[in-house]
Design an enzyme around this catalytic site. Structure first.
Site, PDB file in Angstrom:
ATOM      1  N   LYS A  14       0.816  -1.221   0.000  1.00  0.00           N
ATOM      2  CA  LYS A  14       0.000   0.000   0.000  1.00  0.00           C
ATOM      3  C   LYS A  14       0.847   1.267   0.000  1.00  0.00           C
ATOM      4  O   LYS A  14       0.525   2.231  -0.689  1.00  0.00           O
ATOM      5  CB  LYS A  14      -0.935   0.029   1.216  1.00  0.00           C
ATOM      6  CG  LYS A  14      -2.165  -0.841   1.098  1.00  0.00           C
ATOM      7  CD  LYS A  14      -3.134  -0.533   2.222  1.00  0.00           C
ATOM      8  CE  LYS A  14      -2.529  -0.859   3.550  1.00  0.00           C
ATOM      9  NZ  LYS A  14      -2.820   0.027   4.637  1.00  0.00           N
ATOM     10  N   ARG A  91     -11.002   1.636   9.230  1.00  0.00           N
ATOM     11  CA  ARG A  91     -10.428   0.380   9.706  1.00  0.00           C
ATOM     12  C   ARG A  91     -11.481  -0.691   9.965  1.00  0.00           C
ATOM     13  O   ARG A  91     -11.139  -1.860  10.179  1.00  0.00           O
ATOM     14  CB  ARG A  91      -9.631   0.616  10.996  1.00  0.00           C
ATOM     15  CG  ARG A  91      -8.375   1.436  10.792  1.00  0.00           C
ATOM     16  CD  ARG A  91      -7.555   1.499  12.061  1.00  0.00           C
ATOM     17  NE  ARG A  91      -6.321   2.271  11.878  1.00  0.00           N
ATOM     18  CZ  ARG A  91      -5.196   1.774  11.406  1.00  0.00           C
ATOM     19  NH1 ARG A  91      -5.140   0.493  11.070  1.00  0.00           N
ATOM     20  NH2 ARG A  91      -4.123   2.524  11.273  1.00  0.00           N
ATOM     21  N   ARG A 131      12.181  -8.741   5.067  1.00  0.00           N
ATOM     22  CA  ARG A 131      12.629  -7.347   4.975  1.00  0.00           C
ATOM     23  C   ARG A 131      13.797  -7.059   5.917  1.00  0.00           C
ATOM     24  O   ARG A 131      13.812  -7.501   7.066  1.00  0.00           O
ATOM     25  CB  ARG A 131      11.460  -6.398   5.282  1.00  0.00           C
ATOM     26  CG  ARG A 131      10.396  -6.420   4.209  1.00  0.00           C
ATOM     27  CD  ARG A 131       9.417  -5.280   4.323  1.00  0.00           C
ATOM     28  NE  ARG A 131       8.557  -5.373   5.491  1.00  0.00           N
ATOM     29  CZ  ARG A 131       7.336  -4.842   5.559  1.00  0.00           C
ATOM     30  NH1 ARG A 131       6.835  -4.195   4.516  1.00  0.00           N
ATOM     31  NH2 ARG A 131       6.617  -4.959   6.661  1.00  0.00           N
ATOM     32  N   ARG A 164      13.366  -5.569  11.643  1.00  0.00           N
ATOM     33  CA  ARG A 164      12.626  -4.840  12.673  1.00  0.00           C
ATOM     34  C   ARG A 164      11.739  -5.796  13.464  1.00  0.00           C
ATOM     35  O   ARG A 164      11.291  -6.827  12.956  1.00  0.00           O
ATOM     36  CB  ARG A 164      11.770  -3.742  12.021  1.00  0.00           C
ATOM     37  CG  ARG A 164      12.600  -2.598  11.465  1.00  0.00           C
ATOM     38  CD  ARG A 164      11.723  -1.518  10.862  1.00  0.00           C
ATOM     39  NE  ARG A 164      12.522  -0.420  10.340  1.00  0.00           N
ATOM     40  CZ  ARG A 164      12.029   0.581   9.621  1.00  0.00           C
ATOM     41  NH1 ARG A 164      10.735   0.614   9.319  1.00  0.00           N
ATOM     42  NH2 ARG A 164      12.814   1.543   9.174  1.00  0.00           N
ATOM     43  N   ARG A 175      -0.430  -9.380  13.453  1.00  0.00           N
ATOM     44  CA  ARG A 175      -0.895  -8.238  12.652  1.00  0.00           C
ATOM     45  C   ARG A 175      -1.878  -8.688  11.577  1.00  0.00           C
ATOM     46  O   ARG A 175      -2.909  -8.047  11.333  1.00  0.00           O
ATOM     47  CB  ARG A 175       0.292  -7.530  12.009  1.00  0.00           C
ATOM     48  CG  ARG A 175       1.162  -6.762  12.978  1.00  0.00           C
ATOM     49  CD  ARG A 175       2.418  -6.240  12.306  1.00  0.00           C
ATOM     50  NE  ARG A 175       2.104  -5.242  11.291  1.00  0.00           N
ATOM     51  CZ  ARG A 175       2.976  -4.839  10.369  1.00  0.00           C
ATOM     52  NH1 ARG A 175       4.195  -5.365  10.319  1.00  0.00           N
ATOM     53  NH2 ARG A 175       2.632  -3.917   9.492  1.00  0.00           N
TER      54      ARG A 175
END
Length: 221
Positions: A14, A91, A131, A164, A175
């Site tokens: 996104k 949301r 990542r 991270r 998540r």
């Protein structure tokens, strides 16, 4: 004013797509957190009401958030461009329903386009778990798609690369579960709206953006 919403799970791309959309279509980012902070700083009526919840450590109610967005849109804060792009709002269906009603009653308008990025869960996991970030310059890498040239060091400055905390498997799993429970239902909520477009997000960023452009060009005035 064109009002565009982009939906998608964490890892769907996104952020990358939003940046290209805003540049090519002259849309400004409508970020709820920024609007909230600005309203509080300016001591608007809705801003002070929101602050009364935050000072007690409570979540700001949905109707207050909707009021802040309406206040910002009516104030002309987003004038000078083609319109706005919302990423991260709404949301849930409660927010979506209230937002639709606010647009109709206060602005006599409706959403111009809803872009929903459709990405298989296994691909989302692969993108996020792989990542890596440079500890110094913030450059991004990926263990599959953009490997550093030498070991675990940044190509630009030789600094260490890290993963991270929010990209670790257990955090990503949580998540995605929260997304499925709270936000994914918006695709069903909006699916019957004429300006809703489901975009497969499994290709390269350029390939996905080509489909997004076709969708926007078919919806925007």
């Amino acid at each position: 004013m064109d009002i565009v919403i982009i939906l998608g799970a964490p890892g769907s791309g996104k952020g990358t797509q939003s940046a290209m959309i805003m540049q090519d279509y002259d849309l400004k980012p409508l970020v709820v957190g920024n609007i909230l902070r600005e309203a509080i700083a300016n001591e608007t009526e809705v801003g002070l009401f929101a602050k009364s919840y935050m000072d007690k450590g409570d979540l700001v109610p949905d109707e207050v958030i909707i009021g802040l967005i309406g206040e910002a849109l009516i104030s002309g804060e987003f004038s000078g461009g083609r319109g706005v792009l919302l990423d991260g709002f709404p949301r849930n269906t409660v927010q979506a329903t209230a937002f639709d009603a606010m647009l109709h009653t206060k602005l006599s308008t409706s959403l111009s386009c809803i872009i929903a990025l459709d990405t298989p869960e296994e691909l989302l996991m692969e993108r996020m778990v792989g990542r890596l970030y440079c500890t110094e310059c913030g450059a991004t890498y990926h263990t599959t798609y953009k490997k550093p040239k030498q070991g675990n060091t940044c190509d630009l400055d030789g600094s260490n690369l890290i993963q991270r905390d929010d990209d670790k498997l257990e955090v990503i799993t949580k998540r995605l579960e929260v997304y499925k429970q709270q936000t994914m239902v918006l695709t069903s909520y909006y699916s019957s709206v004429p300006c809703y477009r489901n975009i497969p997000a499994t290709g390269t960023p350029e390939e996905v953006y080509k489909s997004i452009r076709q969708a926007l060009d078919s919806c925007l005035s």
